[in-house]
Design a protein around this motif. Structure first.
Motif, PDB file in Angstrom:
ATOM      1  N   VAL A 273       0.834  -1.202   0.000  1.00  0.00           N
ATOM      2  CA  VAL A 273       0.000   0.000   0.000  1.00  0.00           C
ATOM      3  C   VAL A 273       0.868   1.252   0.000  1.00  0.00           C
ATOM      4  CG1 VAL A 273      -1.717   1.308   1.311  1.00  0.00           C
ATOM      5  CG2 VAL A 273      -1.944  -1.171   1.077  1.00  0.00           C
ATOM      6  N   ALA A 274       1.969   1.251   0.754  1.00  0.00           N
ATOM      7  CA  ALA A 274       2.879   2.402   0.783  1.00  0.00           C
ATOM      8  C   ALA A 274       3.513   2.629  -0.589  1.00  0.00           C
ATOM      9  CB  ALA A 274       3.958   2.187   1.840  1.00  0.00           C
ATOM     10  N   SER A 275       3.849   1.562  -1.282  1.00  0.00           N
ATOM     11  CA  SER A 275       4.418   1.686  -2.634  1.00  0.00           C
ATOM     12  C   SER A 275       3.400   2.284  -3.588  1.00  0.00           C
ATOM     13  CB  SER A 275       4.873   0.320  -3.145  1.00  0.00           C
ATOM     14  OG  SER A 275       5.901  -0.213  -2.342  1.00  0.00           O
ATOM     15  N   ALA A 276       2.128   1.883  -3.452  1.00  0.00           N
ATOM     16  CA  ALA A 276       1.077   2.441  -4.295  1.00  0.00           C
ATOM     17  C   ALA A 276       0.926   3.938  -4.053  1.00  0.00           C
ATOM     18  CB  ALA A 276      -0.245   1.723  -4.026  1.00  0.00           C
ATOM     19  N   ALA A 277       1.031   4.358  -2.792  1.00  0.00           N
ATOM     20  CA  ALA A 277       0.940   5.787  -2.461  1.00  0.00           C
ATOM     21  C   ALA A 277       2.089   6.562  -3.093  1.00  0.00           C
ATOM     22  CB  ALA A 277       0.942   5.973  -0.951  1.00  0.00           C
ATOM     23  N   ALA A 278       3.276   5.977  -3.078  1.00  0.00           N
ATOM     24  CA  ALA A 278       4.450   6.650  -3.646  1.00  0.00           C
ATOM     25  C   ALA A 278       4.386   6.743  -5.167  1.00  0.00           C
ATOM     26  CB  ALA A 278       5.720   5.914  -3.230  1.00  0.00           C
ATOM     27  N   GLN A 279       3.589   5.864  -5.793  1.00  0.00           N
ATOM     28  CA  GLN A 279       3.523   5.819  -7.254  1.00  0.00           C
ATOM     29  C   GLN A 279       2.263   6.460  -7.821  1.00  0.00           C
ATOM     30  OE1 GLN A 279       4.041   1.704  -8.332  1.00  0.00           O
ATOM     31  NE2 GLN A 279       6.014   1.544  -7.291  1.00  0.00           N
ATOM     32  N   GLY A 280       1.630   7.302  -7.042  1.00  0.00           N
ATOM     33  CA  GLY A 280       0.487   8.012  -7.584  1.00  0.00           C
ATOM     34  C   GLY A 280      -0.734   8.060  -6.695  1.00  0.00           C
ATOM     35  N   GLY A 281      -0.674   7.430  -5.548  1.00  0.00           N
ATOM     36  CA  GLY A 281      -1.772   7.544  -4.608  1.00  0.00           C
ATOM     37  C   GLY A 281      -2.980   6.708  -4.914  1.00  0.00           C
ATOM     38  N   LYS A 282      -2.843   5.636  -5.699  1.00  0.00           N
ATOM     39  CA  LYS A 282      -3.965   4.762  -5.999  1.00  0.00           C
ATOM     40  C   LYS A 282      -3.497   3.315  -5.962  1.00  0.00           C
ATOM     41  CE  LYS A 282      -7.491   3.725  -9.482  1.00  0.00           C
ATOM     42  NZ  LYS A 282      -8.011   4.045 -10.838  1.00  0.00           N
ATOM     43  N   VAL A 283      -4.240   2.475  -5.243  1.00  0.00           N
ATOM     44  CA  VAL A 283      -3.884   1.066  -5.153  1.00  0.00           C
ATOM     45  C   VAL A 283      -4.428   0.338  -6.373  1.00  0.00           C
ATOM     46  CG1 VAL A 283      -4.159  -1.069  -3.842  1.00  0.00           C
ATOM     47  CG2 VAL A 283      -3.879   1.093  -2.638  1.00  0.00           C
ATOM     48  N   GLN A 284      -3.544  -0.261  -7.142  1.00  0.00           N
ATOM     49  CA  GLN A 284      -3.927  -1.085  -8.291  1.00  0.00           C
ATOM     50  C   GLN A 284      -3.523  -2.515  -8.014  1.00  0.00           C
ATOM     51  OE1 GLN A 284      -2.412   0.598 -12.055  1.00  0.00           O
ATOM     52  NE2 GLN A 284      -4.559   0.715 -12.665  1.00  0.00           N
ATOM     53  N   ARG A 285      -4.519  -3.368  -7.899  1.00  0.00           N
ATOM     54  CA  ARG A 285      -4.255  -4.780  -7.657  1.00  0.00           C
ATOM     55  C   ARG A 285      -4.371  -5.560  -8.949  1.00  0.00           C
ATOM     56  NH1 ARG A 285      -7.433  -2.685  -3.618  1.00  0.00           N
ATOM     57  NH2 ARG A 285      -6.523  -2.744  -1.537  1.00  0.00           N
ATOM     58  N   PRO A 286      -3.623  -6.631  -9.062  1.00  0.00           N
ATOM     59  CA  PRO A 286      -3.716  -7.435 -10.276  1.00  0.00           C
ATOM     60  C   PRO A 286      -5.066  -8.131 -10.371  1.00  0.00           C
ATOM     61  CG  PRO A 286      -2.308  -8.512  -8.669  1.00  0.00           C
ATOM     62  CD  PRO A 286      -2.617  -7.155  -8.120  1.00  0.00           C
ATOM     63  N   TRP A 287      -5.513  -8.342 -11.612  1.00  0.00           N
ATOM     64  CA  TRP A 287      -6.797  -8.986 -11.871  1.00  0.00           C
ATOM     65  C   TRP A 287      -6.551 -10.396 -12.390  1.00  0.00           C
ATOM     66  CZ3 TRP A 287      -9.744  -9.264 -16.896  1.00  0.00           C
ATOM     67  CH2 TRP A 287     -11.035  -9.769 -16.696  1.00  0.00           C
ATOM     68  N   LEU A 288      -7.152 -11.369 -11.736  1.00  0.00           N
ATOM     69  CA  LEU A 288      -7.013 -12.758 -12.172  1.00  0.00           C
ATOM     70  C   LEU A 288      -8.107 -13.136 -13.154  1.00  0.00           C
ATOM     71  CD1 LEU A 288      -5.591 -15.494 -11.928  1.00  0.00           C
ATOM     72  CD2 LEU A 288      -7.077 -16.006  -9.973  1.00  0.00           C
ATOM     73  N   GLY A 289      -9.337 -12.715 -12.880  1.00  0.00           N
ATOM     74  CA  GLY A 289     -10.441 -13.065 -13.769  1.00  0.00           C
ATOM     75  C   GLY A 289     -10.915 -14.492 -13.579  1.00  0.00           C
ATOM     76  N   ALA A 290     -10.811 -14.983 -12.349  1.00  0.00           N
ATOM     77  CA  ALA A 290     -11.276 -16.336 -12.024  1.00  0.00           C
ATOM     78  C   ALA A 290     -11.895 -16.312 -10.638  1.00  0.00           C
ATOM     79  CB  ALA A 290     -10.136 -17.337 -12.094  1.00  0.00           C
ATOM     80  N   THR A 291     -12.842 -17.207 -10.417  1.00  0.00           N
ATOM     81  CA  THR A 291     -13.481 -17.356  -9.118  1.00  0.00           C
ATOM     82  C   THR A 291     -12.950 -18.616  -8.445  1.00  0.00           C
ATOM     83  OG1 THR A 291     -15.481 -16.303  -9.976  1.00  0.00           O
ATOM     84  CG2 THR A 291     -15.686 -17.513  -7.904  1.00  0.00           C
TER      85      THR A 291
END
Length: 485
Positions: A273-291
């Motif tokens: 989360v801290a890295s996301a803040a340093a890179q623009g202030g938005k958390v981007q999580r990877p998308w798997l596309g599976a349940t």
């Protein structure tokens, strides 16, 4: 004459040897020298050993642990007596007309803890400590206070990132590898319990990968018996090297005090989360596309597993990274990048903390044979414009905010496996939608048997209210019908 520990220990040894000789017991042979548990309990043999203390660790870490004060203004209208509608009473008592009275402004405040993680004054704390705050201040342990800006809020992990409005350098603490923790490791919890001031408690790691705690969307916590109390939220959990292994976030208690069961968000998630803040202030999580679904004892027996472990792929969506990588329904995922997966919560934690643009290796069993599947880590796409709308017309949805669904929106709000339709993203307290029982993440499927496909379509439908409303609402994978007159 004062005897030193060494002289005393030497004298005790000679007394012991004399006693053995007096009873006719000679020196021990080789086979008799195996140490017993009692032999391993040694008397301290120097002043340094007698004075062993956690003080050096606390001295290094304490300046980086701060108190977080959050405040927000709340405007409320105070209800007054209907007698004040009469001009005579208004003039006599000097009160305004109307039954709702004059709006009153009140300041709500909350108190918690935080940890400085950079020399420039970046602070990480819990989301619930500063939720809806208008102003945030941080106080260092040397009593200096500074205003702080909110850089990032991530409700799904219950983490937030602040930036102190002052030039550094600030004392800060480094992240540890929380995956290297073991049950029984000694840890220190530092925070501001009950607002009494900075406090240090000591304990051990009681358990790892705790799930079903019900605090964040990612149920994967470090459990500790170090005393954690209200106000410790956002504080530091550090190891014996003085590095941050977790962010204290919750306690299990019926009385409100510490019962020796506390939970901390692992440093691995906090660093993400801290890295996301340093890179623009938005958390981007990877998308798997599976349940995925949990492996029960019955499923484990059917798959000839020695124990329930891993997650089963229940569905794979077209156009997703999972589909492109060759992941298939009924695949059993037992590890992500070499880290064991026990259930859907641990799988979600392992996958969600990966960085966009990298690749992740899944250890998969298919047809009884193990193989590795490489997944390309990319963000969820926004297949349709989200088109956010606040509904104010008279209807069961008055006071709600709705959005068009897409993989990106589903990922942001934590709506697993639903990528089309209209979702409620917010419900105003006390509104019609709130009284009807509508909630965030509810998917509006149909009104009076007519499918709702977009927010524009929904807004058009509620402009001509019917006599009877029949709402088909999907919640937690189940569709329920609400009938209103």
């Amino acid at each position: 004459m004062r005897r030193t520990h060494a002289a005393l220990l030497t004298r005790l040894k000679w007394i012991g040897l004399a006693g053995l000789l007096a009873f006719g017991i000679g020196p021990a042979t080789a086979q008799d020298t195996q140490p017993t548990p009692a032999d391993l309990r040694l008397v301290p043999q120097s002043d340094a050993q007698v004075k062993l203390s956690f003080a050096p660790i606390v001295k290094d870490v304490a300046p980086a642990v701060v108190n977080v004060y959050a405040s927000r203004k709340v405007v409320r209208r105070q209800r007054v007596s209907p007698f004040f509608d009469d001009p005579f009473f208004r003039r006599f008592f000097g009160q305004p007309g109307g039954n709702m009275g004059r709006p009153q402004e009140r300041v709500q405040s909350s108190l918690g803890s935080g940890v400085i993680i950079s020399e420039s004054g970046t602070v990480i704390t819990n989301h619930h400590v500063i939720k809806d705050a208008d102003e945030v201040r941080v106080a260092l342990n040397d009593r200096r206070e500074f205003d702080a800006d909110i850089v990032l809020l991530d409700e799904r992990t219950d983490l937030a990132v602040l930036q102190i409005r002052e030039d550094g350098p600030f004392e800060h603490v480094a992240f540890a590898d929380s995956d290297s923790l073991a049950v029984g490791d000694i840890v220190l919890a530092i925070g501001n319990p009950f607002g009494v001031g900075q406090t240090v408690t000591q304990g051990i790691v009681s358990a790892l990968a705790r799930t079903q705690v019900g605090v964040t969307d990612y149920q994967f916590f470090i459990q500790t018996d170090a005393a954690i109390n209200p106000g410790n939220s956002g504080g530091a959990l550090v190891d014996m090297t003085g590095k941050l292994v977790g962010i204290n976030t919750a306690i299990f208690s019926r009385s409100g005090g510490s019962n020796g069961i506390g939970f901390a968000i692992p440093a691995h998630m906090a660093r993400f989360v801290a890295s996301a803040a340093a890179q623009g202030g938005k958390v981007q999580r990877p998308w798997l596309g599976a349940t995925v679904q949990a492996v029960t004892a019955e499923i484990a027996e059917a798959l000839s597993l020695d124990r329930p472990r891993g997650v089963l792929i229940a569905a794979v969506h077209e156009g997703s990274p999972a589909k492109a990588a060759g992941l298939a329904v009924s695949d059993l995922v037992v590890a992500v990048d070499g880290k064991e997966v026990l259930d859907p919560d641990s799988f979600g934690y392992r996958f969600a903390t990966k960085m966009i643009g990298e690749r992740s290796e899944f250890t998969v069993y298919r047809g009884g044979r193990q193989q590795t599947i490489s997944i390309n880590l990319q963000p969820a796409p926004e297949t349709v414009p989200r088109d956010t709308r606040e509904l104010t017309d008279y209807s069961p949805f008055e006071g709600s905010t709705v959005m068009n669904l897409s993989p990106a929106v589903s990922e942001e709000i934590g709506l697993e496996g639903v990528f089309e339709g209209v979702v409620i993203s917010d419900v105003a307290r006390g509104s019609t939608a709130d009284r009807v029982g509508l909630r965030e993440r509810d998917v509006i499927r149909a009104i009076n048997d007519r499918a709702v496909e977009t927010t524009r379509m929904l807004e058009t439908m509620i402009r001509t209210p019917p006599r009877v409303w029949r709402l088909d609402i999907e919640r937690d994978g189940r569709i329920s019908q609400i009938i209103l007159r």
